[in-house]
Design a protein around this motif. Sequence first.
Motif, PDB file in Angstrom:
ATOM      1  N   ALA A  40      29.652 -26.001  19.418  1.00 30.10           N
ATOM      2  CA  ALA A  40      30.453 -25.384  18.357  1.00 30.10           C
ATOM      3  C   ALA A  40      30.011 -23.945  18.126  1.00 30.10           C
ATOM      4  N   PHE A  41      30.328 -23.089  19.080  1.00 26.40           N
ATOM      5  CA  PHE A  41      30.028 -21.663  18.989  1.00 26.40           C
ATOM      6  C   PHE A  41      31.329 -20.878  18.873  1.00 26.40           C
ATOM      7  N   GLY A  42      31.268 -19.762  18.140  1.00 30.66           N
ATOM      8  CA  GLY A  42      32.260 -18.714  18.283  1.00 30.66           C
ATOM      9  C   GLY A  42      31.661 -17.630  19.159  1.00 30.66           C
ATOM     10  N   ASP A  43      32.496 -16.812  19.769  1.00 37.70           N
ATOM     11  CA  ASP A  43      32.034 -15.676  20.565  1.00 37.70           C
ATOM     12  C   ASP A  43      30.986 -16.074  21.615  1.00 37.70           C
ATOM     13  N   PRO A  44      31.240 -17.085  22.428  1.00 37.83           N
ATOM     14  CA  PRO A  44      30.210 -17.583  23.343  1.00 37.83           C
ATOM     15  C   PRO A  44      29.883 -16.596  24.456  1.00 37.83           C
ATOM     16  N   TYR A  45      28.599 -16.527  24.766  1.00 37.79           N
ATOM     17  CA  TYR A  45      28.131 -15.673  25.861  1.00 37.79           C
ATOM     18  C   TYR A  45      27.131 -16.471  26.686  1.00 37.79           C
ATOM     19  N   ILE A  46      27.356 -16.538  28.006  1.00 39.77           N
ATOM     20  CA  ILE A  46      26.461 -17.270  28.897  1.00 39.77           C
ATOM     21  C   ILE A  46      25.751 -16.300  29.820  1.00 39.77           C
ATOM     22  N   MET A  47      24.426 -16.414  29.868  1.00 39.46           N
ATOM     23  CA  MET A  47      23.618 -15.635  30.795  1.00 39.46           C
ATOM     24  C   MET A  47      23.166 -16.549  31.933  1.00 39.46           C
ATOM     25  N   GLY A  59      27.276 -18.733  14.926  1.00 39.29           N
ATOM     26  CA  GLY A  59      27.270 -20.039  14.266  1.00 39.29           C
ATOM     27  C   GLY A  59      26.385 -21.032  14.994  1.00 39.29           C
ATOM     28  N   GLY A  60      26.922 -22.207  15.236  1.00 35.02           N
ATOM     29  CA  GLY A  60      26.155 -23.227  15.940  1.00 35.02           C
ATOM     30  C   GLY A  60      24.989 -23.775  15.139  1.00 35.02           C
ATOM     31  N   GLY A  61      25.030 -23.652  13.816  1.00 33.99           N
ATOM     32  CA  GLY A  61      23.968 -24.206  12.980  1.00 33.99           C
ATOM     33  C   GLY A  61      22.824 -23.270  12.702  1.00 33.99           C
ATOM     34  N   ALA A  62      22.803 -22.086  13.319  1.00 40.25           N
ATOM     35  CA  ALA A  62      21.711 -21.146  13.081  1.00 40.25           C
ATOM     36  C   ALA A  62      21.834 -20.551  11.673  1.00 40.25           C
ATOM     37  N   LYS A  63      20.710 -20.368  11.011  1.00 42.35           N
ATOM     38  CA  LYS A  63      20.688 -19.764   9.681  1.00 42.35           C
ATOM     39  C   LYS A  63      20.149 -18.344   9.793  1.00 42.35           C
ATOM     40  N   TYR A  69      21.628 -22.666  23.789  1.00 43.02           N
ATOM     41  CA  TYR A  69      21.745 -23.907  24.546  1.00 43.02           C
ATOM     42  C   TYR A  69      21.391 -23.614  26.001  1.00 43.02           C
ATOM     43  N   ARG A  70      20.898 -24.636  26.719  1.00 42.52           N
ATOM     44  CA  ARG A  70      20.501 -24.471  28.114  1.00 42.52           C
ATOM     45  C   ARG A  70      21.209 -25.505  28.981  1.00 42.52           C
ATOM     46  N   ARG A 343      35.399 -23.537  15.635  1.00 36.19           N
ATOM     47  CA  ARG A 343      35.517 -22.918  16.957  1.00 36.19           C
ATOM     48  C   ARG A 343      34.606 -23.640  17.937  1.00 36.19           C
ATOM     49  N   VAL A 344      35.150 -23.984  19.094  1.00 35.84           N
ATOM     50  CA  VAL A 344      34.392 -24.691  20.125  1.00 35.84           C
ATOM     51  C   VAL A 344      34.564 -23.955  21.451  1.00 35.84           C
TER      52      VAL A 344
END
Length: 373
Positions: A40-47, A59-63, A69-70, A343-344
């Motif tokens: 459940a991320f908005g604006d996802p970026y994968i490295m 988002g994703g629960g971060a405060k 995620y890996r 957002r997913v």
Amino acid sequence: MAVLLYSCNTSPSKKKAAAEESGEKAEKTATTYSNPLDVAFGDPYIMNDGGTFYMYGTGGGAKDGFSVYRSSDMVHWEPRGQVYTGNTSSSWATDHFWAPEVYRFEDKYYMFFSAQWRDNPDNELENFRIGVAVSDSPEGPFEEMGDRPLFDPGYPVIDANVFVDDDGTYYLYYSRVCYKHPVESEIAAWARKKGWYDEIEESWIYGVELKPDFSGITGEPVLLLRPPLKMDDRNAEWESRSVTSKEMNRRWTEGSYTFKRNNTYYMMYSANYYKGENYAVGYATSSSPLGPYKKSDTNPLLEKNTQHGGEVTGTGHNSLVFLDDNSIYCVYHGRTKATGDERVVFIDRMELGNDGTLRVDGPSTTPKPVPVN
């Protein structure tokens, strides 16, 4: 029933190891996947870090910050916890932590992100700036490189994207937000004549050379992309849907992602309200990293599919993943009837045609081959 595999004397560490091994086996045996992913991320970026993939997002629960995620196949994702935390006594950033992107340069990992700037004497509602944090690991912790944003253009900015050209020059792309940025255009005049809105605010994408030590910028930012001025422009209809649907008095050009192929610079971007169903992706091309850019006549590249009987809306703010087999995958967020307003993450293959045009095989919700096996 997995709990039956463990005795009451099994240690938590052994349980965790067994669970991770089970997850790895699932990754190796899976041959297909379906969107949306269970992230459940908005604006996802994968490295892509040497075949191990790390996903960051809003988002994703971060405060007051960001988590990661890996994965080893871009389908099965393991949460690895929060990797950056702002809103501390030493941080310039206070809230609204958005759109992180992480890059590996030599032996360090650099996170570019957007947040509200603490220095806000006029109490502006939108006081966004871009910052940089650094870590020795993609899993953090990331520490801010300074006690202030990367630069201050005099207006709020978000959605940093970094591109390194063949000559080693770094470029920063970002979006000036719509806040207090009314722009006259034919669509603005049309909306005013209908009595809907007195003015239409716009966000524009800029580019600027980035200092190689990421301590600031070099030169003045250059305007690269903006919403069309005239209603008969090929891209005016899809980029103005938030206005024409009476959703909001704003037109967006944001969430850019730049890459280079065959001496052509491609800039992907998102338009319309990020919380709305009309959020969509287009692209433009140039022979230079700082433009001028020409928008494609085949836009939008990615948009909702409900008008064709599908269930996906709000597709946007994408990034790309380039694999060793030369395949390209488009990563973006969206919504479905099942996920509602949340957002997913979606991942669909992108094709670069012989004529230089881009095509994304999405938004999809049907089974497709796992990208990495």
